[in-house]
Motif scaffolding. Structure first.
Motif, PDB file in Angstrom:
ATOM      1  N   ASN A   1      -9.560  -7.833  -7.762  1.00 44.67           N
ATOM      2  CA  ASN A   1      -9.314  -8.274  -9.128  1.00 44.67           C
ATOM      3  C   ASN A   1      -9.906  -9.677  -9.267  1.00 44.67           C
ATOM      4  N   GLU A   2     -10.859  -9.835 -10.146  1.00 43.43           N
ATOM      5  CA  GLU A   2     -11.602 -11.093 -10.232  1.00 43.43           C
ATOM      6  C   GLU A   2     -10.724 -12.289 -10.572  1.00 43.43           C
ATOM      7  N   ARG A   3      -9.858 -12.160 -11.553  1.00 42.76           N
ATOM      8  CA  ARG A   3      -9.055 -13.305 -11.985  1.00 42.76           C
ATOM      9  C   ARG A   3      -8.087 -13.755 -10.888  1.00 42.76           C
TER      10      ARG A   3
ATOM     11  N   GLU B   1     -11.159  -8.814   5.034  1.00 38.32           N
ATOM     12  CA  GLU B   1     -10.070  -8.183   4.286  1.00 38.32           C
ATOM     13  C   GLU B   1      -8.819  -8.058   5.152  1.00 38.32           C
ATOM     14  N   GLN B   2      -8.999  -7.691   6.404  1.00 38.63           N
ATOM     15  CA  GLN B   2      -7.874  -7.559   7.329  1.00 38.63           C
ATOM     16  C   GLN B   2      -7.189  -8.918   7.544  1.00 38.63           C
ATOM     17  N   LEU B   3      -7.966  -9.970   7.719  1.00 32.72           N
ATOM     18  CA  LEU B   3      -7.404 -11.317   7.897  1.00 32.72           C
ATOM     19  C   LEU B   3      -6.669 -11.773   6.639  1.00 32.72           C
TER      20      LEU B   3
ATOM     21  N   LYS C   1      -5.165  -9.903   4.469  1.00 34.37           N
ATOM     22  CA  LYS C   1      -3.908  -9.150   4.368  1.00 34.37           C
ATOM     23  C   LYS C   1      -2.866  -9.702   5.336  1.00 34.37           C
ATOM     24  N   MET C   2      -3.288 -10.096   6.538  1.00 34.67           N
ATOM     25  CA  MET C   2      -2.349 -10.698   7.488  1.00 34.67           C
ATOM     26  C   MET C   2      -1.839 -12.030   6.943  1.00 34.67           C
ATOM     27  N   TRP C   3      -2.719 -12.811   6.334  1.00 32.81           N
ATOM     28  CA  TRP C   3      -2.334 -14.086   5.732  1.00 32.81           C
ATOM     29  C   TRP C   3      -1.338 -13.845   4.595  1.00 32.81           C
ATOM     30  N   ALA C   4      -1.590 -12.844   3.779  1.00 36.67           N
ATOM     31  CA  ALA C   4      -0.747 -12.557   2.621  1.00 36.67           C
ATOM     32  C   ALA C   4       0.674 -12.182   3.021  1.00 36.67           C
ATOM     33  N   LYS C   5       0.825 -11.466   4.118  1.00 35.20           N
ATOM     34  CA  LYS C   5       2.172 -11.077   4.555  1.00 35.20           C
ATOM     35  C   LYS C   5       3.043 -12.296   4.837  1.00 35.20           C
ATOM     36  N   GLU C   6       2.437 -13.387   5.248  1.00 38.11           N
ATOM     37  CA  GLU C   6       3.185 -14.584   5.592  1.00 38.11           C
ATOM     38  C   GLU C   6       3.284 -15.585   4.432  1.00 38.11           C
ATOM     39  N   PHE C   7       2.265 -15.660   3.593  1.00 33.73           N
ATOM     40  CA  PHE C   7       2.199 -16.740   2.613  1.00 33.73           C
ATOM     41  C   PHE C   7       2.295 -16.309   1.148  1.00 33.73           C
ATOM     42  N   LEU C   8       2.392 -15.019   0.871  1.00 29.57           N
ATOM     43  CA  LEU C   8       2.526 -14.549  -0.508  1.00 29.57           C
ATOM     44  C   LEU C   8       3.835 -13.800  -0.688  1.00 29.57           C
TER      45      LEU C   8
ATOM     46  N   TRP D   1      -3.032  -4.146  -8.214  1.00 24.43           N
ATOM     47  CA  TRP D   1      -4.032  -4.585  -7.255  1.00 24.43           C
ATOM     48  C   TRP D   1      -3.392  -5.436  -6.151  1.00 24.43           C
ATOM     49  N   VAL D   2      -2.526  -6.363  -6.544  1.00 26.30           N
ATOM     50  CA  VAL D   2      -1.851  -7.217  -5.552  1.00 26.30           C
ATOM     51  C   VAL D   2      -1.021  -6.365  -4.599  1.00 26.30           C
ATOM     52  N   LYS D   3      -0.295  -5.412  -5.146  1.00 28.62           N
ATOM     53  CA  LYS D   3       0.542  -4.553  -4.301  1.00 28.62           C
ATOM     54  C   LYS D   3      -0.293  -3.719  -3.334  1.00 28.62           C
ATOM     55  N   GLU D   4      -1.395  -3.172  -3.820  1.00 31.01           N
ATOM     56  CA  GLU D   4      -2.225  -2.311  -2.984  1.00 31.01           C
ATOM     57  C   GLU D   4      -3.078  -3.105  -2.001  1.00 31.01           C
ATOM     58  N   TYR D   5      -3.754  -4.114  -2.495  1.00 32.64           N
ATOM     59  CA  TYR D   5      -4.694  -4.868  -1.654  1.00 32.64           C
ATOM     60  C   TYR D   5      -3.963  -5.622  -0.538  1.00 32.64           C
ATOM     61  N   PHE D   6      -2.907  -6.342  -0.893  1.00 33.59           N
ATOM     62  CA  PHE D   6      -2.179  -7.136   0.095  1.00 33.59           C
ATOM     63  C   PHE D   6      -1.005  -6.384   0.688  1.00 33.59           C
ATOM     64  N   GLN D   7      -0.758  -5.183   0.216  1.00 30.54           N
ATOM     65  CA  GLN D   7       0.339  -4.339   0.694  1.00 30.54           C
ATOM     66  C   GLN D   7       1.666  -5.081   0.620  1.00 30.54           C
ATOM     67  N   ILE D   8       1.909  -5.684  -0.547  1.00 27.00           N
ATOM     68  CA  ILE D   8       3.153  -6.416  -0.808  1.00 27.00           C
ATOM     69  C   ILE D   8       4.029  -5.546  -1.690  1.00 27.00           C
ATOM     70  N   LYS D   9       5.321  -5.563  -1.409  1.00 28.30           N
ATOM     71  CA  LYS D   9       6.274  -4.780  -2.215  1.00 28.30           C
ATOM     72  C   LYS D   9       7.067  -5.667  -3.116  1.00 28.30           C
TER      73      LYS D   9
END
Length: 126
Positions: free
Chosen positions: A32-34, A77-79, A81-88, A118-126
């Motif tokens: 998602n560009e924005r 992309e893998q890195l 997603k790992m970052w997102a699990k901790e910081f998002l 997109w955020v939920k799918e890309y970063f796999q956040i619930k």
């Protein structure tokens, strides 16, 4: 003579098919560009050009990863997603970015369902 021409055409078609398949496998997921353009400032990984191709650099530590060219964007992309699990963290339609000390750095209001999905799918956040 005719079988020789058919053989050359068959090899050409197989080559094109394998090339397209390899290209599709190495492509990153759509972004998602924005939202991604805002997150890019906080994600500690960047792609750096080098003589032998591309490398992934961690801005916080300076450590460089040099994955094979076919896997650079998939590894990035893998890195991410790992970052997102901790910081998002996702709170309804607000995406919260934290720093290392778990202090809130920024809030991003997700304006559409496409951004939220997109955020939920890309970063796999619930």
């Amino acid at each position: 003579m005719k079988s020789k021409s058919l053989l050359i055409i068959a090899f050409f078609i197989i080559f094109i098919f394998l090339s397209i398949t390899a290209l599709k496998e190495s492509m990153p997921s759509p972004r998602n560009e924005r939202v991604y353009s805002i997150l890019e400032n906080y994600i500690p990984y960047v792609i750096e050009k080098r003589a032998g191709g591309l490398s992934i650099v961690d801005k916080t530590t300076g450590i460089k990863e040099k994955p094979p060219a076919k896997q650079v964007f998939l590894r990035l992309e893998q890195l991410e997603k790992m970052w997102a699990k901790e910081f998002l963290k996702l709170d309804k339609n607000i995406l919260i970015i934290y720093d290392k000390e778990k202090k809130e750095v920024k809030r991003i209001t997700l304006k559409t369902n496409d951004e939220l999905n997109w955020v939920k799918e890309y970063f796999q956040i619930k």
